[in-house]
Write a protein that holds these residues in place. Structure first.
Motif, PDB file in Angstrom:
ATOM      1  N   SER A 172      53.653  37.975  -0.865  1.00  0.00           N
ATOM      2  CA  SER A 172      52.449  38.034  -0.196  1.00  0.00           C
ATOM      3  C   SER A 172      52.293  39.227   0.924  1.00  0.00           C
ATOM      4  O   SER A 172      51.327  40.026   1.047  1.00  0.00           O
ATOM      5  N   LEU A 173      53.651  39.850   1.296  1.00  0.00           N
ATOM      6  CA  LEU A 173      53.795  40.720   2.416  1.00  0.00           C
ATOM      7  C   LEU A 173      53.286  42.111   1.539  1.00  0.00           C
ATOM      8  O   LEU A 173      52.466  42.901   1.937  1.00  0.00           O
ATOM      9  N   ILE A 174      53.833  42.138   0.224  1.00  0.00           N
ATOM     10  CA  ILE A 174      53.723  43.389  -0.437  1.00  0.00           C
ATOM     11  C   ILE A 174      51.914  43.437  -0.930  1.00  0.00           C
ATOM     12  O   ILE A 174      51.411  44.312  -0.702  1.00  0.00           O
ATOM     13  N   LYS A 175      51.669  42.140  -1.500  1.00  0.00           N
ATOM     14  CA  LYS A 175      50.229  42.147  -1.794  1.00  0.00           C
ATOM     15  C   LYS A 175      49.275  42.682  -0.484  1.00  0.00           C
ATOM     16  O   LYS A 175      48.200  43.271  -0.910  1.00  0.00           O
ATOM     17  N   ASP A 176      49.439  41.813   0.516  1.00  0.00           N
ATOM     18  CA  ASP A 176      48.624  42.172   1.621  1.00  0.00           C
ATOM     19  C   ASP A 176      48.852  43.710   2.202  1.00  0.00           C
ATOM     20  O   ASP A 176      47.629  44.214   2.399  1.00  0.00           O
ATOM     21  N   TYR A 177      49.703  44.423   2.085  1.00  0.00           N
ATOM     22  CA  TYR A 177      50.063  45.606   2.648  1.00  0.00           C
ATOM     23  C   TYR A 177      49.341  46.460   1.560  1.00  0.00           C
ATOM     24  O   TYR A 177      48.558  47.371   2.080  1.00  0.00           O
ATOM     25  N   VAL A 178      49.467  46.427   0.497  1.00  0.00           N
ATOM     26  CA  VAL A 178      48.741  47.094  -0.489  1.00  0.00           C
ATOM     27  C   VAL A 178      46.941  47.147  -0.563  1.00  0.00           C
ATOM     28  O   VAL A 178      46.339  48.174  -0.476  1.00  0.00           O
ATOM     29  N   LYS A 179      46.801  45.729  -0.332  1.00  0.00           N
ATOM     30  CA  LYS A 179      45.174  45.576  -0.149  1.00  0.00           C
ATOM     31  C   LYS A 179      44.687  46.380   0.994  1.00  0.00           C
ATOM     32  O   LYS A 179      43.546  46.921   0.941  1.00  0.00           O
ATOM     33  N   ASN A 180      45.425  46.481   2.049  1.00  0.00           N
ATOM     34  CA  ASN A 180      45.047  47.145   3.408  1.00  0.00           C
ATOM     35  C   ASN A 180      45.476  48.615   3.432  1.00  0.00           C
ATOM     36  O   ASN A 180      44.949  49.062   4.470  1.00  0.00           O
ATOM     37  N   TYR A 181      46.009  49.094   2.464  1.00  0.00           N
ATOM     38  CA  TYR A 181      46.656  50.482   2.454  1.00  0.00           C
ATOM     39  C   TYR A 181      45.781  51.529   2.480  1.00  0.00           C
ATOM     40  O   TYR A 181      45.619  52.447   3.431  1.00  0.00           O
ATOM     41  N   GLU A 235      49.685  59.672  -4.027  1.00  0.00           N
ATOM     42  CA  GLU A 235      49.242  58.645  -3.066  1.00  0.00           C
ATOM     43  C   GLU A 235      50.323  57.447  -3.298  1.00  0.00           C
ATOM     44  O   GLU A 235      50.396  56.889  -2.258  1.00  0.00           O
ATOM     45  N   THR A 236      50.488  57.188  -4.640  1.00  0.00           N
ATOM     46  CA  THR A 236      51.035  55.743  -5.014  1.00  0.00           C
ATOM     47  C   THR A 236      52.577  55.815  -4.460  1.00  0.00           C
ATOM     48  O   THR A 236      53.379  55.192  -4.174  1.00  0.00           O
ATOM     49  N   ASN A 237      53.219  57.148  -4.873  1.00  0.00           N
ATOM     50  CA  ASN A 237      54.595  57.498  -4.508  1.00  0.00           C
ATOM     51  C   ASN A 237      54.577  57.241  -2.707  1.00  0.00           C
ATOM     52  O   ASN A 237      55.584  56.737  -2.471  1.00  0.00           O
ATOM     53  N   ASN A 238      53.463  57.838  -2.107  1.00  0.00           N
ATOM     54  CA  ASN A 238      53.552  57.669  -0.669  1.00  0.00           C
ATOM     55  C   ASN A 238      53.702  56.120  -0.216  1.00  0.00           C
ATOM     56  O   ASN A 238      54.347  55.628   0.653  1.00  0.00           O
ATOM     57  N   LEU A 239      52.727  55.524  -0.853  1.00  0.00           N
ATOM     58  CA  LEU A 239      52.772  53.893  -0.826  1.00  0.00           C
ATOM     59  C   LEU A 239      54.068  53.071  -1.012  1.00  0.00           C
ATOM     60  O   LEU A 239      54.348  52.349  -0.276  1.00  0.00           O
ATOM     61  N   ILE A 240      54.715  53.630  -1.961  1.00  0.00           N
ATOM     62  CA  ILE A 240      55.814  53.075  -2.344  1.00  0.00           C
ATOM     63  C   ILE A 240      57.059  53.192  -1.258  1.00  0.00           C
ATOM     64  O   ILE A 240      57.507  52.156  -1.015  1.00  0.00           O
ATOM     65  N   VAL A 241      56.989  54.305  -0.726  1.00  0.00           N
ATOM     66  CA  VAL A 241      57.766  54.724   0.404  1.00  0.00           C
ATOM     67  C   VAL A 241      57.621  53.607   1.476  1.00  0.00           C
ATOM     68  O   VAL A 241      58.379  53.109   2.197  1.00  0.00           O
ATOM     69  N   ASP A 242      56.205  53.572   1.623  1.00  0.00           N
ATOM     70  CA  ASP A 242      55.740  52.873   2.982  1.00  0.00           C
ATOM     71  C   ASP A 242      56.208  51.307   2.838  1.00  0.00           C
ATOM     72  O   ASP A 242      56.326  50.709   3.733  1.00  0.00           O
ATOM     73  N   ILE A 243      55.930  50.970   1.480  1.00  0.00           N
ATOM     74  CA  ILE A 243      56.383  49.501   1.223  1.00  0.00           C
ATOM     75  C   ILE A 243      57.639  49.498   1.669  1.00  0.00           C
ATOM     76  O   ILE A 243      58.117  48.160   2.304  1.00  0.00           O
ATOM     77  N   ASN A 244      58.326  50.242   1.232  1.00  0.00           N
ATOM     78  CA  ASN A 244      60.015  49.983   1.357  1.00  0.00           C
ATOM     79  C   ASN A 244      60.392  49.990   2.716  1.00  0.00           C
ATOM     80  O   ASN A 244      61.058  49.059   3.145  1.00  0.00           O
ATOM     81  N   LYS A 268      45.544  54.024   5.790  1.00  0.00           N
ATOM     82  CA  LYS A 268      45.926  55.440   5.622  1.00  0.00           C
ATOM     83  C   LYS A 268      44.702  56.424   5.179  1.00  0.00           C
ATOM     84  O   LYS A 268      45.036  57.681   4.835  1.00  0.00           O
ATOM     85  N   GLY A 269      43.714  55.996   4.698  1.00  0.00           N
ATOM     86  CA  GLY A 269      42.627  56.894   4.414  1.00  0.00           C
ATOM     87  C   GLY A 269      42.794  57.397   3.082  1.00  0.00           C
ATOM     88  O   GLY A 269      42.193  58.485   2.887  1.00  0.00           O
ATOM     89  N   THR A 270      43.346  56.651   2.073  1.00  0.00           N
ATOM     90  CA  THR A 270      43.614  57.336   0.649  1.00  0.00           C
ATOM     91  C   THR A 270      42.371  57.449  -0.057  1.00  0.00           C
ATOM     92  O   THR A 270      41.539  56.903   0.082  1.00  0.00           O
ATOM     93  N   GLU A 271      42.438  58.137  -1.115  1.00  0.00           N
ATOM     94  CA  GLU A 271      41.296  58.595  -2.037  1.00  0.00           C
ATOM     95  C   GLU A 271      41.646  57.254  -3.000  1.00  0.00           C
ATOM     96  O   GLU A 271      40.482  56.809  -3.403  1.00  0.00           O
ATOM     97  N   THR A 272      42.804  57.018  -3.216  1.00  0.00           N
ATOM     98  CA  THR A 272      43.180  55.847  -4.275  1.00  0.00           C
ATOM     99  C   THR A 272      43.102  54.609  -3.789  1.00  0.00           C
ATOM    100  O   THR A 272      43.319  54.090  -2.633  1.00  0.00           O
ATOM    101  N   ASP A 273      42.467  53.638  -4.845  1.00  0.00           N
ATOM    102  CA  ASP A 273      42.744  52.194  -4.381  1.00  0.00           C
ATOM    103  C   ASP A 273      43.415  51.493  -5.533  1.00  0.00           C
ATOM    104  O   ASP A 273      43.416  52.257  -6.574  1.00  0.00           O
TER     105      ASP A 273
END
Length: 260
Positions: free
Chosen positions: A6-15, A95-104, A19-24
């Motif tokens: 749930s922590l991972i899913k919620d973090y991605v949902k709000n990312y 942006e997904t590579n950045n997201l992976i680091v931030d999830i970690n 962060k103001g990313t283009e990617t969703d």
């Protein structure tokens, strides 16, 4: 385990908003592997003797958390056709590579507060540039964690397809492993049909001439790092992904659809 997922899913949902990313992204798929699974040792034969074990990162490693971050359909469609990857695809990879680091980092902070430790592993560039061999393959770890099986293009096909990025975390927190399915998710491996990724590979790097799928890593790498690598303000567009787009496994597991 449900709390971690749930922590991972919620973090991605709000990312995107954070962060103001283009990617969703679509909702992640999360898998758990026992750090002592003997399949980790097998990767030293399958990939390289230098491939790490979970215990190489954390002596008392108990679990490996793997998450797949599936791209939205519009990103996948943008990369269909042409020889070079699309801008949307490049940006999504960066942006997904950045997201992976931030999830970690996010999970590391939470697990530390709970008295556990965990890794902050890079999403990419953790490989031998000469031999093109990874010292920690997120895709193979994803297979061990039960979130997918390999297609003939060597991409991991999850229930939400293969278009996306994967990250993993080693921790000494004991979590219940996901039970792996024996079923192949690749149509070619399942019943001999498809093989479209071979046609869409612009580097002609995928073949089944020997009766067994083979990916020429050098050809693939040369296509990615040709003379036309685009430069963006947030990083370089060192991606391709043509073999993953406009195929039955781009966004879903085609074998599961057959069995519905």
């Amino acid at each position: 385990m449900k709390e971690v997922i749930s922590l991972i899913k919620d973090y991605v949902k709000n990312y995107k908003e954070m962060k103001g990313t283009e990617t969703d992204w679509r909702e992640p798929i999360v898998g758990i592997a026992d750090a002592g699974d003997p399949m980790f040792l097998e990767l030293k034969d399958i990939i390289s003797p230098s491939h790490a074990l979970p215990s190489d990162f954390i002596n008392d490693a108990k679990s490996v958390i793997v998450f797949f971050l599936p791209f939205q359909e519009k990103i996948v469609k943008s990369n269909i056709g042409d020889i070079e990857s699309s801008r949307e695809w490049d940006i999504a990879n960066i942006e997904t590579n950045n997201l992976i680091v931030d999830i970690n980092k996010y999970l590391h902070e939470i697990l530390t507060e709970k008295g556990y430790t965990s890794t902050v592993l890079p999403p990419t560039y953790n490989y031998d540039e000469k031999g093109l061999i990874s010292d920690w393959s997120h895709r193979h770890v994803g297979y061990i964690a039960g979130i997918g099986t390999f297609g003939i293009n060597n991409m991991l096909i999850t229930e939400k397809g293969c278009c996306g990025r994967m990250g993993s975390i080693v921790t000494n927190m004991a979590l219940m492993p996901i039970i792996k399915k024996e079923q192949e998710n690749c149509l070619y491996k399942y019943n001999g049909t498809c093989g479209k990724c071979i046609d869409y590979c612009v580097a002609n790097a995928i073949s089944i001439d020997t009766g067994y799928p083979f990916v020429d890593k050098k050809r693939c790498n040369n296509q990615i790092y040709d003379d036309n690598i685009p430069q963006y303000s947030i990083g370089i567009g060192d991606a391709c992904g043509k073999c993953m787009c406009n195929v039955p496994c781009s966004l879903t597991n085609p074998v599961s659809k057959l069995l519905e």
